[in-house]
Motif scaffolding. Structure first.
Motif, mmCIF file in Angstrom:
data_model
loop_
_atom_site.group_PDB
_atom_site.id
_atom_site.type_symbol
_atom_site.label_atom_id
_atom_site.label_comp_id
_atom_site.label_asym_id
_atom_site.label_seq_id
_atom_site.Cartn_x
_atom_site.Cartn_y
_atom_site.Cartn_z
ATOM 1 N N HIS A 284 -19.265 14.438 -3.506
ATOM 2 C CA HIS A 284 -19.853 12.806 -3.174
ATOM 3 C C HIS A 284 -18.560 12.215 -3.713
ATOM 4 O O HIS A 284 -18.570 12.014 -4.857
ATOM 5 C CB HIS A 284 -21.100 12.811 -4.030
ATOM 6 C CG HIS A 284 -22.226 13.076 -3.626
ATOM 7 N ND1 HIS A 284 -22.531 14.563 -3.716
ATOM 8 C CD2 HIS A 284 -23.383 12.750 -2.565
ATOM 9 C CE1 HIS A 284 -23.616 14.991 -2.846
ATOM 10 N NE2 HIS A 284 -24.261 13.820 -2.344
ATOM 11 N N LEU A 289 -24.007 5.513 -4.966
ATOM 12 C CA LEU A 289 -24.531 4.787 -3.890
ATOM 13 C C LEU A 289 -23.522 3.385 -3.691
ATOM 14 O O LEU A 289 -23.082 2.799 -4.406
ATOM 15 C CB LEU A 289 -25.964 4.209 -4.167
ATOM 16 C CG LEU A 289 -26.883 5.439 -4.259
ATOM 17 C CD1 LEU A 289 -28.451 4.875 -4.273
ATOM 18 C CD2 LEU A 289 -27.009 6.427 -2.880
ATOM 19 N N GLN A 306 -27.574 8.118 -7.076
ATOM 20 C CA GLN A 306 -27.247 9.144 -6.059
ATOM 21 C C GLN A 306 -27.733 10.523 -6.538
ATOM 22 O O GLN A 306 -28.113 11.249 -5.806
ATOM 23 C CB GLN A 306 -25.791 9.005 -5.986
ATOM 24 C CG GLN A 306 -25.160 9.893 -4.614
ATOM 25 C CD GLN A 306 -23.653 9.541 -4.269
ATOM 26 O OE1 GLN A 306 -22.870 9.602 -5.169
ATOM 27 N NE2 GLN A 306 -23.445 9.195 -3.034
#
Length: 317
Positions: A284, A289, A306
């Motif tokens: 990620h 987010l 997240q």
């Protein structure tokens, strides 16, 4: 939710915050006398909810009441003491002879049955498959079982170890992220060999503070399906070795701080270190987010959100 009755007939725990505990207690007494579990159903209409049971809205709830056997008690106790994931799959509806039939499975363990006999041979593979799926996904469920011409329903109950968050880099974002994770019930480990960043004054509530290089630290830690790992130093000599280990592990979440441009360069380096495209795709990055976060506290919030999404099975990028 779980509600238990002690040997002195006192209730421990809660199912609905006090709304149906009295009725469950009465049924529990009958279950103890007959030694047979039963599925209870309670419901109330919206217009009657507050007047009848003090709820803001109506609805329905099912409660399976069963005796706590020595086998079940010892199973959950062993799982708790060893801090490993465990699951029970119990038949709660269907043919009377199957009600209460249970399969118990701990992570890495051998399945146990609470009853033995030909009557249970057909349902056992279904319960085992449901239990294995629940262990893999750390999520319980209600499962419909189709057994030839009969149908049944099983409740799959999972108890997973407390989730673990490993933070590489004791930077400003890590301070707030540590606090958020602790509030969410995570066990938090901070790794940073730099005394100015990895010190107890900055992280007074951390479960473990490791003042060694990330690759060395991660090699000595258990990275399971309950683990999230974030690399926050923004320095390749710290983050890359950590990500090399993290992306090969079972960790449910791996994230790294840095812009999209930084991540493109990082991706090239990670592939050169021998990671596959699929492994690097797990990362990620940019981390968190997309909420327009700029301040360290905002980035920490976006990252924690997240992580929670990933743990709940959502690919929130």
């Amino acid at each position: 939710a779980k509600l238990a009755m002690t040997p002195s007939h006192k209730l421990s725990g809660s199912v609905s915050g006090g709304c149906i505990e009295g009725a469950v207690f009465e049924e529990g007494m009958r279950v103890l006398e007959n030694d047979v579990g039963c599925l209870l159903r309670y419901g109330v209409a919206d217009e009657d909810a507050f007047e009848v049971v003090g709820l803001a809205c109506g609805g329905s709830i099912e409660v399976f009441v069963e005796p706590l056997t020595v086998q079940l008690r010892d199973f959950w106790r062993a799982a708790l003491e060893s801090d490993c994931a465990a699951v029970t799959a119990t038949v709660v509806a269907g043919p009377p002879e199957l009600i209460g039939f249970k399969l118990l499975l701990s992570d890495g363990g051998t399945p146990q049955l609470n009853r033995i006999g030909e009557a249970y041979n057909a349902v056992t593979p279904h319960l085992l498959a449901a239990a294995q799926f629940a262990l893999q996904n750390s999520r319980g469920s209600s499962v419909d079982l189709h057994l030839g011409g009969q149908t049944a329903r099983a409740f799959v109950d999972v108890a997973a170890p407390a989730p673990q968050l490993i933070i590489v880099g004791g930077v400003h974002i890590a301070v707030t992220l540590c606090q958020l994770a602790k509030n969410m019930g995570y066990r938090v480990i901070v790794i940073d060999p730099r005394p100015a960043f990895g010190n107890a004054a900055r992280f007074p509530g951390v479960d473990q503070l490791l003042s060694v290089y990330p690759k060395e630290a991660l090699a000595g830690l258990s990275l399971s399906r309950s683990t999230a790992i974030v690399a926050l130093t923004h320095d390749g000599k710290f983050d890359d070795p950590a990500l090399q280990v993290a992306l090969r592990s079972e960790a449910f979440y791996v994230g790294a701080l840095g812009s999209a441009v930084t991540h493109k360069k990082r991706r090239v380096r990670l592939l050169a270190l021998g990671l596959s495209e699929a492994q690097v795709d797990r990362l990620h990055a940019p981390i968190g987010l997309t909420i327009g976060a700029r301040a360290p506290e905002e980035i920490a919030l976006a990252t924690m959100a997240q992580i929670i999404a990933a743990r709940n099975g959502l690919d929130a990028r």
